[in-house]
Scaffold this active site. Structure first.
Site, PDB file in Angstrom:
ATOM      1  N   SER A  10       0.919  -1.270   0.069  1.00  0.00           N
ATOM      2  CA  SER A  10      -0.058   0.041  -0.057  1.00  0.00           C
ATOM      3  C   SER A  10       0.824   1.181  -0.030  1.00  0.00           C
ATOM      4  CB  SER A  10      -0.909   0.193   1.195  1.00  0.00           C
ATOM      5  OG  SER A  10      -1.228   1.109   1.473  1.00  0.00           O
ATOM      6  N   HIS A  35      -1.115  -1.512  -4.373  1.00  0.00           N
ATOM      7  CA  HIS A  35      -2.634  -1.111  -3.426  1.00  0.00           C
ATOM      8  C   HIS A  35      -2.430   0.242  -3.477  1.00  0.00           C
ATOM      9  CE1 HIS A  35      -5.777  -2.363  -0.876  1.00  0.00           C
ATOM     10  NE2 HIS A  35      -5.431  -1.430  -0.027  1.00  0.00           N
ATOM     11  N   ASP A  37      -4.702   3.221  -1.632  1.00  0.00           N
ATOM     12  CA  ASP A  37      -5.981   3.362  -0.506  1.00  0.00           C
ATOM     13  C   ASP A  37      -6.407   4.859  -0.761  1.00  0.00           C
ATOM     14  OD1 ASP A  37      -5.982   1.111   1.055  1.00  0.00           O
ATOM     15  OD2 ASP A  37      -3.933   1.538   1.572  1.00  0.00           O
ATOM     16  N   MET A  39      -9.101   7.677   0.302  1.00  0.00           N
ATOM     17  CA  MET A  39      -9.822   7.805   1.479  1.00  0.00           C
ATOM     18  C   MET A  39     -10.602   9.334   1.499  1.00  0.00           C
ATOM     19  SD  MET A  39      -7.132   6.761   4.365  1.00  0.00           S
ATOM     20  CE  MET A  39      -6.466   4.993   4.484  1.00  0.00           C
ATOM     21  N   HIS A  68      -8.410   0.683  -3.775  1.00  0.00           N
ATOM     22  CA  HIS A  68      -9.383   0.397  -2.638  1.00  0.00           C
ATOM     23  C   HIS A  68     -10.119   1.430  -2.215  1.00  0.00           C
ATOM     24  CE1 HIS A  68      -9.364  -0.724   2.146  1.00  0.00           C
ATOM     25  NE2 HIS A  68     -10.554  -0.903   1.706  1.00  0.00           N
ATOM     26  N   MET A  70     -12.315   3.581  -0.033  1.00  0.00           N
ATOM     27  CA  MET A  70     -12.873   4.198   1.136  1.00  0.00           C
ATOM     28  C   MET A  70     -13.744   5.242   1.002  1.00  0.00           C
ATOM     29  SD  MET A  70      -9.640   2.476   3.520  1.00  0.00           S
ATOM     30  CE  MET A  70      -8.489   2.707   2.103  1.00  0.00           C
ATOM     31  N   MET A 139     -10.968  -6.457   5.809  1.00  0.00           N
ATOM     32  CA  MET A 139     -10.211  -5.396   6.634  1.00  0.00           C
ATOM     33  C   MET A 139      -9.924  -6.063   7.895  1.00  0.00           C
ATOM     34  SD  MET A 139      -9.559  -2.816   4.718  1.00  0.00           S
ATOM     35  CE  MET A 139      -8.817  -2.059   6.071  1.00  0.00           C
ATOM     36  N   GLY A 144      -8.969   3.431   7.504  1.00  0.00           N
ATOM     37  CA  GLY A 144      -8.645   5.007   7.593  1.00  0.00           C
ATOM     38  C   GLY A 144      -7.154   5.237   7.928  1.00  0.00           C
ATOM     39  N   PHE A 145      -6.590   4.273   8.413  1.00  0.00           N
ATOM     40  CA  PHE A 145      -5.019   4.592   8.721  1.00  0.00           C
ATOM     41  C   PHE A 145      -4.084   3.343   8.679  1.00  0.00           C
ATOM     42  CE2 PHE A 145      -7.968   7.332  11.336  1.00  0.00           C
ATOM     43  CZ  PHE A 145      -7.266   8.735  10.931  1.00  0.00           C
ATOM     44  N   GLY A 146      -2.767   3.688   8.248  1.00  0.00           N
ATOM     45  CA  GLY A 146      -1.780   2.635   8.383  1.00  0.00           C
ATOM     46  C   GLY A 146      -1.228   2.704   9.735  1.00  0.00           C
ATOM     47  N   GLY A 147      -0.617   1.395   9.912  1.00  0.00           N
ATOM     48  CA  GLY A 147       0.174   1.136  11.186  1.00  0.00           C
ATOM     49  C   GLY A 147      -0.908   0.711  12.346  1.00  0.00           C
ATOM     50  N   ASP A 177      -6.359  -6.943   4.701  1.00  0.00           N
ATOM     51  CA  ASP A 177      -5.561  -5.458   4.487  1.00  0.00           C
ATOM     52  C   ASP A 177      -5.459  -5.079   5.984  1.00  0.00           C
ATOM     53  OD1 ASP A 177      -5.005  -2.878   4.090  1.00  0.00           O
ATOM     54  OD2 ASP A 177      -6.426  -2.347   2.778  1.00  0.00           O
ATOM     55  N   GLY A 199       1.180  -2.020   4.133  1.00  0.00           N
ATOM     56  CA  GLY A 199       1.723  -0.807   4.256  1.00  0.00           C
ATOM     57  C   GLY A 199       2.938  -0.433   4.885  1.00  0.00           C
ATOM     58  N   SER A 200       2.907  -0.402   6.343  1.00  0.00           N
ATOM     59  CA  SER A 200       4.174  -0.118   6.964  1.00  0.00           C
ATOM     60  C   SER A 200       5.223  -1.200   6.916  1.00  0.00           C
ATOM     61  CB  SER A 200       3.757   0.146   8.333  1.00  0.00           C
ATOM     62  OG  SER A 200       2.548  -0.512   8.685  1.00  0.00           O
TER      63      SER A 200
HETATM   64  C1  DX5 Z   1      -6.188   1.050   5.870  1.00  0.00           C
HETATM   65  C2  DX5 Z   1      -5.688   0.742   4.440  1.00  0.00           C
HETATM   66  C3  DX5 Z   1      -4.410  -0.197   4.495  1.00  0.00           C
HETATM   67  C4  DX5 Z   1      -3.331   0.371   5.075  1.00  0.00           C
HETATM   68  C5  DX5 Z   1      -2.417  -0.810   5.667  1.00  0.00           C
HETATM   69  O1  DX5 Z   1      -7.407   1.815   5.820  1.00  0.00           O
HETATM   70  O2  DX5 Z   1      -6.910   0.357   3.874  1.00  0.00           O
HETATM   71  O3  DX5 Z   1      -4.264  -0.428   3.138  1.00  0.00           O
HETATM   72  O4  DX5 Z   1      -2.665   1.341   4.271  1.00  0.00           O
HETATM   73  O5  DX5 Z   1      -1.442  -0.130   6.332  1.00  0.00           O
HETATM   74  P1  DX5 Z   1      -0.738  -1.315   7.490  1.00  0.00           P
HETATM   75  O6  DX5 Z   1      -0.193  -2.309   6.472  1.00  0.00           O
HETATM   76  O7  DX5 Z   1       0.409  -0.361   7.944  1.00  0.00           O
HETATM   77  O8  DX5 Z   1      -1.644  -1.598   8.406  1.00  0.00           O
HETATM   78 ZN    ZN Z   2      -6.368  -0.887   1.855  1.00  0.00          ZN
END
Ligand code: DX5
Ligand code: ZN
Length: 220
Positions: A10, A35, A37, A39, A68, A70, A139, A144-147, A177, A199-200
Site C-alpha cells: 500500500s 495497492h 488507498d 480515503m 481500495h 474507502m 479489513m 482509515g489509517f496505516g500502522g 488488509d 503498508g508499513s
Molecule cells: C487502511 C488501509 C490499508 C493500510 C494498511 O485503511 O486500507 O491498506 O494502508 O496499512 P498497514 O499495513 O500499515 O496496516
Molecule cells: Zn487498503
C-alpha cells in the site's frame, strides 16, 4: 487448486513527496500489485488522495493497480478511477445501499470488481452476490489509517470466506488488509488468504529494504 500468495504493497505508507519513484522501487522489489488507498474523510476519518494522484503514478509501473475505495458514495467516482488506470476497483459493502449495482458499474468498465468488509461486517453479507465479485478484501483493522494492530477475530472470517469461495468454484481473490507483518502474514495465509496488503511492513526502512521486507512477508 490454491493460488500462490501475492503481495499488494500500500502506497499509503510510501513517501508522498516522491511517489513515482516509490512506486517504481516497490515494483522492482517484487510487488505483485500496487495497492492504492483512497480515503474521503467521510466514510473513513482520513483523507488520502484521489484519481489524479492515481493517474500520475500509472506510468511508473506495469503492475496492476489495486484501488481500495474507502469513499461514500463511490459510484460517481468509479469511471474516474477506471480512467486513471485502476485494474481492480474494490468498494466497501458498507459504503452504499446498492452493492450489486455498484459492482455492475465496475464490470461495465472492464475492471475487476472487489468488495471489502469492515471488521464488524459478517462474511454472510456476500452470500447472494458471490457470482458478481472478482475479489474479496477483508479489513483486519478499521479502515482509515496505516500502522494499526491486526484484529485477530478476522481470521475466522477469512476461513469462512475461503470456504464460500471454494464452494462457489469461481476464481475470486481473497485479500487481507491491515496490520499485516511477519507475525500475522502466516496466520492469514493459513486461514486461506491469497493476497496480502502491507503498508508499513512493506515500506519500512526505505527503498533499499523493500525487497527484504516483501520476501519476509511472503516467507521466502
Ligand atoms: C487502511 C488501509 C490499508 C493500510 C494498511 O485503511 O486500507 O491498506 O494502508 O496499512 P498497514 O499495513 O500499515 O496496516
Ligand atoms: Zn487498503
Amino acid at each position: 487448486m490454491r493460488k500462490p500468495v501475492r503481495i499488494a504493497p500500500s502506497i499509503l505508507a510510501a513517501d508522498f513527496a516522491k511517489l513515482g519513484a516509490e512506486v517504481a522501487a516497490i515494483d522492482e522489489a517484487g510487488a505483485d500489485f500496487i495497492h492504492i488507498d483512497i480515503m474521503d474523510g467521510h466514510f473513513v476519518p482520513n483523507i488520502s488522495f484521489g484519481p489524479a494522484v492515481t493517474k500520475s503514478v500509472r506510468g511508473y509501473t506495469d503492475k496492476p493497480f489495486d484501488c481500495h475505495l474507502m469513499i461514500s458514495p463511490a459510484d460517481p467516482y468509479i469511471p474516474e478511477f477506471a480512467d486513471a488506470g485502476a485494474d481492480i476497483i474494490t468498494l466497501h459493502q458498507e459504503a452504499g445501499a446498492h452493492l450489486h449495482r455498484s459492482l455492475q458499474v465496475v464490470k461495465s468498465l472492464g475492471k475487476k470488481a472487489g468488495v471489502s468488509l469492515n471488521p464488524a461486517t459478517p462474511a454472510s453479507t456476500l452470500e447472494h452476490i458471490m457470482d458478481e465479485v472478482d475479489l474479496i478484501l477483508v479489513m483486519s483493522v478499521n479502515p482509515g489509517f496505516g500502522g494499526q494492530k491486526f484484529i485477530v477475530s478476522q481470521l475466522d472470517k477469512i476461513r469462512t470466506l475461503r470456504g464460500m469461495i471454494d464452494e462457489s468454484g469461481r476464481d475470486i481473490d481473497l485479500e487481507v488488509d491491515g496490520g499485516i507483518n511477519i507475525e500475522t502474514a502466516p496466520l492469514v495465509i493459513e486461514a486461506g488468504a491469497d493476497m496480502l496488503v502491507a503498508g508499513s511492513a512493506a515500506f519500512r526502512g526505505g527503498p533499499e529494504h523493500y525487497k527484504a521486507n516483501i520476501d519476509a512477508l511472503l516467507g521466502r
